[in-house]
Structures are given as structure tokens and as C-alpha cells.
Design an enzyme around this catalytic site. Sequence first.
Site, mmCIF file in Angstrom:
data_model
loop_
_atom_site.group_PDB
_atom_site.id
_atom_site.type_symbol
_atom_site.label_atom_id
_atom_site.label_comp_id
_atom_site.label_asym_id
_atom_site.label_seq_id
_atom_site.Cartn_x
_atom_site.Cartn_y
_atom_site.Cartn_z
ATOM 1 N N LYS A 39 0.839 -1.209 0.000
ATOM 2 C CA LYS A 39 0.000 0.000 0.000
ATOM 3 C C LYS A 39 0.874 1.259 0.000
ATOM 4 O O LYS A 39 0.631 2.201 -0.752
ATOM 5 C CB LYS A 39 -0.943 -0.019 1.218
ATOM 6 C CG LYS A 39 -2.020 -1.092 1.119
ATOM 7 C CD LYS A 39 -2.832 -1.256 2.403
ATOM 8 C CE LYS A 39 -3.763 -2.453 2.285
ATOM 9 N NZ LYS A 39 -4.605 -2.675 3.476
ATOM 10 N N GLN B 178 -4.442 -1.599 9.648
ATOM 11 C CA GLN B 178 -4.411 -2.908 9.000
ATOM 12 C C GLN B 178 -5.046 -3.946 9.919
ATOM 13 O O GLN B 178 -4.715 -4.048 11.108
ATOM 14 C CB GLN B 178 -2.955 -3.283 8.659
ATOM 15 C CG GLN B 178 -2.817 -4.551 7.845
ATOM 16 C CD GLN B 178 -3.458 -4.482 6.454
ATOM 17 O OE1 GLN B 178 -3.563 -3.411 5.862
ATOM 18 N NE2 GLN B 178 -3.895 -5.615 5.957
ATOM 19 N N ASP C 298 -10.579 3.087 4.303
ATOM 20 C CA ASP C 298 -11.033 1.696 4.175
ATOM 21 C C ASP C 298 -12.553 1.615 4.017
ATOM 22 O O ASP C 298 -13.071 0.561 3.639
ATOM 23 C CB ASP C 298 -10.642 0.901 5.436
ATOM 24 C CG ASP C 298 -9.315 0.185 5.277
ATOM 25 O OD1 ASP C 298 -9.022 -0.292 4.168
ATOM 26 O OD2 ASP C 298 -8.577 0.106 6.279
#
Length: 304
Positions: free
Chosen positions: A53, A97, A120
Site C-alpha cells: 500500500k 491494517q 477503508d
Amino acid sequence: MAQILNGNAIAKDVKDELIVKIKKWVEEGHRPPSLKCIIVGDDPASHTYVRNKVKAAKYCGIDAETIQFDSDITEEFLLNQINELNNSEDVDGILIQLPVPETINERRICNAVSPKKDVDGFHIINVGQLCLDMPTIVPATALGVVELLKRAKIETLGRDAVVIGRSKNVGMPIAMMLHTDKRHESGLGMDATVTICHRYTPRPKLEHYCRNADIIISATGIPKLVTADMVKPGAAVIDVGITRVTDSEGKNKLVGDIDYDEVVKVAGAITPVPGGVGPMTVAMLMSNTFQAAKTLRDKSIVLQ
Ligand code: GUN
């Protein structure tokens, strides 16, 4: 043979388009978008995902930083760290994460991120807005699947789609966008007729629904769940599953939910694993980060 939907190539197109848009944005006098990736503990797979990422962010012109914590931090400590990033004018996107250690409540953490910085799309407000067809931040994997379908020009309006898997971060948002009305405010609707299958869908029913489908999207992590006899000739088959297996020669490899070698002979379009939906997830996370940066600057956009 099916058209192979090359996720690596399409994701590169998405990122290259972002490079141009972000460059223009910076030339207009804004600072580059900024993404903070929090990782708790030392799970190797999570570290690989976050590395990818950050690398993609830098490629697109996004300032990205990994913030690493030990697995024994408390939930309160993590909430305080998130709050600092929420309040920082220098930060546009925050992602934590997952999974986090069991001592930390994942839902509480997702809800602690400011909805406008929640790249997200996991915050309860962003999930709610998605379900109401309102403009929002959509989870990147789901957005990646939709972007693949769009760029491959796969028609969805009035067609039958089956989504296998009902997870809140993947199956649910995919099904949500597939079935909703494109005329609604979000503009994300795809007007398909959607059947959602899950672990309690009996196998004969799963086969029946799949055989009827113009589009099959599988997100279960069960290798070879979807076999060629379940696929209508010409159907589009999108594989979101990703499982690490050991092959007959003892080598590790990644496989999806679709029996690729056989289904490729029947389907009209298919995504490989790896190299299908996976790279799209990362590309759409970058798109979400740029969207967050713009929304935070543009006071005329009201997300909630
Ligand atoms: N872990 C597995 N998938 C994801 C994802 O899309 N976002 C985050 N933050 N963690 C994950």
C-alpha cells in the site's frame, strides 16, 4: 476461451490516472494527499500488504507512512493515536491494517477513525451511507471489483448476479453496489438482480443460482468452490478469494475460489489469482485517499 481481466494492467491504469490528477491538484496549490497506515504486531502477511500500500501510494504521489506498534499495546493507547491523526491537518487518510490483536476491539477501532479520513470505508457512518446509496467512502476491494466490471464493459443493468460470501468488508458492499439504483445520489448503483450465497446455502442451491447467473463474484477463501459445470457459458466470473496452498511439488502458491483452469474454458470473462482483484484493491485505496483529501479541502462537500 474467456477474456482474462488483467487486474495488474487495469490497476496500473487507475494509478497512472491518479498520478495525473494528483499532480494537477498539487499544481493548484494543495499539499500532496497524505496516508497513515497503522499496523499492530508482526503478522508477516499484514506487513506485506501494508508495504504494498505504501509503495503504491508513493507511486501515485501520495505521502504515505507506516506507523508500527507492538502487539501488546492497549486499545486505549491505539484510540489515542487514531484521535491524534484525526485531529491532524496534515493527514487525509488513516487505515488500521486488520486483523488487530484479540485484546483490541476491531469495531471500536474502525469507528474511531474520522469518517472523512476512513479510506477503508469501514466506519459505521460510511457503511450506513453506502447502504443508503449516499456518497461515501467504499471499501477498496468492493470498489475494485466494480471498477474491473466497468472497465471491462461488463453489462450489469437487469442482469443476474450471484455474490458468494457476505462479509461486511467485501461480499456485502459488492452486493450492495450491484443491486442498487444508478439514478440514486451515489451514482454507484449497477441495477443487477443479486443473489447472495453464504455458508448455509446448500450446495445444490449454490450450483442452481450460479448456473443462472450472468455475473458470479466469489469471496469465500474456499479453493475450487466454483467449478466449470456451475458457470453459464459467457458469464463473467470474478474471483476475490485468495488462499495460500502447497501444490503437489511442495511449492507455496496463491489460489482463488474459482477452478480457473476449467472455468476459463466456459466463462466470457474471468479474473486470475493472483493478478486479478488483488491489485485493484490497492489501486482503489489510493483513489479513496485522493477522494478523502479532496473532501477534506472542499467545504462544499458534506458527507454526513
Ligand atoms: N486486512 C485485510 N484486508 C484489509 C483491508 O482491506 N483493509 C485493512 N485495513 N485491513 C485489511
